[in-house]
Scaffold this motif. Sequence first.
Motif, PDB file in Angstrom:
ATOM      1  N   LEU A 100       0.817  -1.210   0.000  1.00  0.00           N
ATOM      2  CA  LEU A 100       0.000   0.000   0.000  1.00  0.00           C
ATOM      3  C   LEU A 100       0.855   1.265   0.000  1.00  0.00           C
ATOM      4  N   SER A 101       1.922   1.261   0.786  1.00  0.00           N
ATOM      5  CA  SER A 101       2.788   2.448   0.815  1.00  0.00           C
ATOM      6  C   SER A 101       3.468   2.653  -0.533  1.00  0.00           C
ATOM      7  N   MET A 102       3.808   1.532  -1.211  1.00  0.00           N
ATOM      8  CA  MET A 102       4.418   1.644  -2.539  1.00  0.00           C
ATOM      9  C   MET A 102       3.398   2.163  -3.550  1.00  0.00           C
ATOM     10  N   LEU A 103       2.161   1.687  -3.454  1.00  0.00           N
ATOM     11  CA  LEU A 103       1.116   2.153  -4.368  1.00  0.00           C
ATOM     12  C   LEU A 103       0.815   3.636  -4.171  1.00  0.00           C
ATOM     13  N   ILE A 104       0.902   4.120  -2.924  1.00  0.00           N
ATOM     14  CA  ILE A 104       0.678   5.554  -2.663  1.00  0.00           C
ATOM     15  C   ILE A 104       1.733   6.396  -3.364  1.00  0.00           C
ATOM     16  N   VAL A 105       2.978   5.936  -3.327  1.00  0.00           N
ATOM     17  CA  VAL A 105       4.046   6.660  -4.036  1.00  0.00           C
ATOM     18  C   VAL A 105       3.750   6.695  -5.533  1.00  0.00           C
ATOM     19  N   LEU A 106       3.371   5.529  -6.086  1.00  0.00           N
ATOM     20  CA  LEU A 106       3.088   5.460  -7.522  1.00  0.00           C
ATOM     21  C   LEU A 106       1.885   6.323  -7.898  1.00  0.00           C
ATOM     22  N   MET A 107       0.881   6.366  -7.039  1.00  0.00           N
ATOM     23  CA  MET A 107      -0.254   7.247  -7.288  1.00  0.00           C
ATOM     24  C   MET A 107       0.187   8.702  -7.304  1.00  0.00           C
ATOM     25  N   ASN A 108       1.133   9.039  -6.412  1.00  0.00           N
ATOM     26  CA  ASN A 108       1.637  10.409  -6.373  1.00  0.00           C
ATOM     27  C   ASN A 108       2.322  10.804  -7.674  1.00  0.00           C
ATOM     28  N   PHE A 109       2.881   9.805  -8.351  1.00  0.00           N
ATOM     29  CA  PHE A 109       3.532  10.049  -9.640  1.00  0.00           C
ATOM     30  C   PHE A 109       2.546   9.958 -10.814  1.00  0.00           C
ATOM     31  N   GLY A 110       1.264   9.726 -10.504  1.00  0.00           N
ATOM     32  CA  GLY A 110       0.243   9.697 -11.551  1.00  0.00           C
ATOM     33  C   GLY A 110      -0.028   8.340 -12.131  1.00  0.00           C
ATOM     34  N   PHE A 111       0.554   7.295 -11.557  1.00  0.00           N
ATOM     35  CA  PHE A 111       0.279   5.947 -12.054  1.00  0.00           C
ATOM     36  C   PHE A 111      -1.160   5.534 -11.737  1.00  0.00           C
ATOM     37  N   LEU A 112      -1.725   4.736 -12.605  1.00  0.00           N
ATOM     38  CA  LEU A 112      -3.025   4.120 -12.357  1.00  0.00           C
ATOM     39  C   LEU A 112      -2.777   2.763 -11.712  1.00  0.00           C
ATOM     40  N   VAL A 113      -3.021   2.664 -10.424  1.00  0.00           N
ATOM     41  CA  VAL A 113      -2.686   1.433  -9.694  1.00  0.00           C
ATOM     42  C   VAL A 113      -3.920   0.545  -9.588  1.00  0.00           C
ATOM     43  N   PHE A 114      -3.689  -0.738  -9.404  1.00  0.00           N
ATOM     44  CA  PHE A 114      -4.807  -1.682  -9.317  1.00  0.00           C
ATOM     45  C   PHE A 114      -4.519  -2.783  -8.304  1.00  0.00           C
ATOM     46  N   GLY A 115      -5.582  -3.378  -7.813  1.00  0.00           N
ATOM     47  CA  GLY A 115      -5.499  -4.583  -6.992  1.00  0.00           C
ATOM     48  C   GLY A 115      -6.057  -5.748  -7.781  1.00  0.00           C
TER      49      GLY A 115
END
Length: 450
Positions: A108-123
């Motif tokens: 989750l902490s890694m996904l938050i970083v990626l979201m901050n960079f504009g990535f579209l994250v998924f589960g």
Amino acid sequence: MGKILILYDSATGCTEQMARYVLEGVRDFQDAGMEVRFRSVDDATKDDVFWCDGMAVGTPTNLGGYSWKMKKFWDDNAPYLWPNTDGKIACAFSSAGAYGGGSETACLSMLIVLMNFGFLVFGVTDYVAEKHTLHYGAITAKEPRAEEEKAGCRRLGLRLAEWVSVYVDHKGDTHHPLLTTKKKDKEEETKKQEIKEQKQKLKAQTKRDTKLKVLVFHKAAAYKHESIPAAVCKFKELAVSHGWHLVATEEAETHFDSIDTLKEFDIIVFVSNSGELFNEQQKDVFKQFVELPSKGIYSLHASIAAFLSDQDPTGNTPMGNTWPFYGDVMGAYFVRHPPPEERTIHVNKSEADKVGLSALPDHHTVLDEWYEYDRDPKSNSRLGVVVYVDKGQGQPALDVAVGHPVVWHHHVGTTRVFYNGLGHFAGAFDTSYMHALLVKGIEFCAGKPT
């Protein structure tokens, strides 16, 4: 074609092994033209991130978060990547020292970083095994050893490749997970469920097949004893507590028309029957049942008063019978009885031992009907008297002799027969004495050792 980056940090090699299974999942994707880069965080550059359309980021768990090296990579490259990576697709995976060690929070902490960079994250909502999914990313305890852990990593890589194909290569009509992977999973799960249900049915059938099958037949075509409902209710109660498969009926047509139907039962219980119970075809079927190996007949109270040549509700008129075979099976036919009377019954210990009734009290006082028979059951050398009654104090002409049989057992070929002459009154079925006679009598008919 879409381009995928697998980026990982691995201090002990565990996360790297996860990354390799993620790579296998990407390569399992049906579109072989997809390009893949496999990079350690020590070797990766910002250009790898710019190059990819989707990425899987793996990190060891560090105090419930991602590793310092992974943080340094994104910190160092932030001036170049942010905000120039919007719309790329990303997911995460993590290993920890043990389950509950923080792998999901690291994802989750890694996904938050990626979201901050504009990535579209998924589960991922898929279950790769029972109780094993990857809603927030693939996780393991140390290196992936268990097959479900490996499968989780592969599924993450496969799902990343699917989403890249859908949103980058615009192949949603053919490569969307709902049309491919998840559809296949659903079909396999349906098939597994069907197999499971079939096994459960087979197990239930096997269990049912091993249960004692008892047919309680309580047809009264002439005089109907008021105690019949109580007797049937008691047998149903015993069936539940002893695991018998029991069917109760007063319709001869449902089970006695065909030996194929009747032979499914191990024991037939006749409950205070009266009148002509069977037609000629049904009589023949009953004969066939008696001739089958290792069957049982439990005869209760007035069942020996069926197939009589006349009717007399008072029981005073001596009766003949219309079907000798039935009386031979039961051990005797009813002839008549005096009015109900309280008498003392006694246990023949040697015969009681043979049917598991040695615990019955030696003497017991009972209010009941005491039947006279068309023969002396004791004259049958294969018949054992379990309970007998004293001479009564009623009308002399109807008094039975000392030692008059009331409960007995015998065999007709290999068919075991148990007759219990008690049970005129419904209250009898609430007593422990009757309980013992019913249970042990059925067990005798079933051939269970005492």
